[in-house]
Design a protein around this motif. Structure first.
Motif, PDB file in Angstrom:
ATOM      1  N   MET A 156       0.840  -1.210   0.000  1.00 50.63           N
ATOM      2  CA  MET A 156       0.000   0.000   0.000  1.00 50.63           C
ATOM      3  C   MET A 156       0.868   1.250   0.000  1.00 50.63           C
ATOM      4  O   MET A 156       0.572   2.217  -0.718  1.00 50.63           O
ATOM      5  CB  MET A 156      -0.927   0.007   1.225  1.00 50.63           C
ATOM      6  N   LYS A 157       1.952   1.239   0.778  1.00 46.42           N
ATOM      7  CA  LYS A 157       2.874   2.389   0.788  1.00 46.42           C
ATOM      8  C   LYS A 157       3.465   2.612  -0.597  1.00 46.42           C
ATOM      9  O   LYS A 157       3.529   3.737  -1.089  1.00 46.42           O
ATOM     10  CB  LYS A 157       3.990   2.167   1.809  1.00 46.42           C
ATOM     11  N   ASN A 158       3.913   1.523  -1.228  1.00 44.51           N
ATOM     12  CA  ASN A 158       4.508   1.637  -2.566  1.00 44.51           C
ATOM     13  C   ASN A 158       3.485   2.140  -3.569  1.00 44.51           C
ATOM     14  O   ASN A 158       3.807   2.967  -4.427  1.00 44.51           O
ATOM     15  CB  ASN A 158       5.067   0.283  -3.015  1.00 44.51           C
ATOM     16  N   THR A 159       2.273   1.658  -3.472  1.00 42.09           N
ATOM     17  CA  THR A 159       1.217   2.096  -4.380  1.00 42.09           C
ATOM     18  C   THR A 159       0.937   3.573  -4.182  1.00 42.09           C
ATOM     19  O   THR A 159       0.790   4.326  -5.147  1.00 42.09           O
ATOM     20  CB  THR A 159      -0.068   1.274  -4.155  1.00 42.09           C
ATOM     21  N   ASN A 162       3.605   5.799  -5.657  1.00 41.02           N
ATOM     22  CA  ASN A 162       3.620   5.801  -7.117  1.00 41.02           C
ATOM     23  C   ASN A 162       2.399   6.488  -7.732  1.00 41.02           C
ATOM     24  O   ASN A 162       2.313   6.613  -8.948  1.00 41.02           O
ATOM     25  CB  ASN A 162       3.736   4.374  -7.647  1.00 41.02           C
ATOM     26  N   LEU A 163       1.461   6.895  -6.912  1.00 36.96           N
ATOM     27  CA  LEU A 163       0.271   7.567  -7.454  1.00 36.96           C
ATOM     28  C   LEU A 163       0.614   8.988  -7.849  1.00 36.96           C
ATOM     29  O   LEU A 163       1.374   9.691  -7.191  1.00 36.96           O
ATOM     30  CB  LEU A 163      -0.850   7.593  -6.403  1.00 36.96           C
ATOM     31  N   ASP A 164       0.029   9.403  -8.946  1.00 35.95           N
ATOM     32  CA  ASP A 164       0.231  10.768  -9.434  1.00 35.95           C
ATOM     33  C   ASP A 164      -1.022  11.564  -9.072  1.00 35.95           C
ATOM     34  O   ASP A 164      -2.106  11.295  -9.598  1.00 35.95           O
ATOM     35  CB  ASP A 164       0.450  10.732 -10.950  1.00 35.95           C
ATOM     36  N   PHE A 165      -0.884  12.533  -8.163  1.00 31.46           N
ATOM     37  CA  PHE A 165      -2.030  13.298  -7.672  1.00 31.46           C
ATOM     38  C   PHE A 165      -2.223  14.604  -8.436  1.00 31.46           C
ATOM     39  O   PHE A 165      -2.835  15.524  -7.937  1.00 31.46           O
ATOM     40  CB  PHE A 165      -1.887  13.583  -6.177  1.00 31.46           C
TER      41      PHE A 165
END
Length: 166
Positions: A156-159, A162-165
């Motif tokens: 979950m931390k890695n995801t 890697n999210l672009d907000f």
């Protein structure tokens, strides 16, 4: 579990206002009586016992009280087991076992009482080993659960990283 126990039915299970888990179970068992003793008292291959247990998580105490339901006219077996923290050895459990065996109305009653008492005594160590096996299995499951939870948190931390907000 004791190999002579072939079935367990929970009649009642509740947590009381003090946080103690109380259970009433009926155990279906087979007794390892010699054929001559079984014939003498009319023993059926399957017998029943009533067991009341109390788990007190605050005191770290487990108490089991059982009595036979079958053959009470001839033999009564009242057994009490208690598991508690050992008073002097850290991370150790103290097991206390008491059994009262009474045979009535039969010749050779003392011999039969002695046979039952010897059987209870010989199975005491098996009960301890069984409990140790259960504790080991629970500890393994807790470690597996912890490992899985840590992996999920890392994923979950890695995801999230890697999210672009934008």
């Amino acid at each position: 579990m004791n190999p002579s126990v072939i079935g367990v039915d929970v009649l009642e299970r509740k947590i009381d206002c003090d946080g103690k888990l109380r259970s009433h179970r009926v155990l279906t068992t087979t007794w390892g009586f010699p054929d001559w003793a079984a014939m003498l008292i009319g023993l059926h291959p399957v017998t029943y016992a009533s067991e009341h247990s109390e788990v007190d998580p605050k005191a770290k105490l487990l108490e089991l009280k059982s009595t036979n339901v079958s053959l009470q006219n001839f033999i009564s077996i009242d057994e009490k087991l208690s598991y508690s923290p050992h008073p002097t050895i850290e991370n150790a459990t103290l097991l206390k076992q008491e059994a009262v065996v009474t045979v009535r109305g039969l010749s050779l009653a003392s011999r039969l009482e002695q046979m039952v008492t010897n059987t209870i005594s010989s199975k005491a160590s098996a009960g301890r080993e069984g409990l140790e096996l259960i504790i080991k299995k629970i500890n393994e499951e807790v470690r597996d659960f912890k490992s899985t939870a840590e992996m999920l948190v890392d994923d979950m931390k890695n995801t999230m990283e890697n999210l672009d907000f934008e």
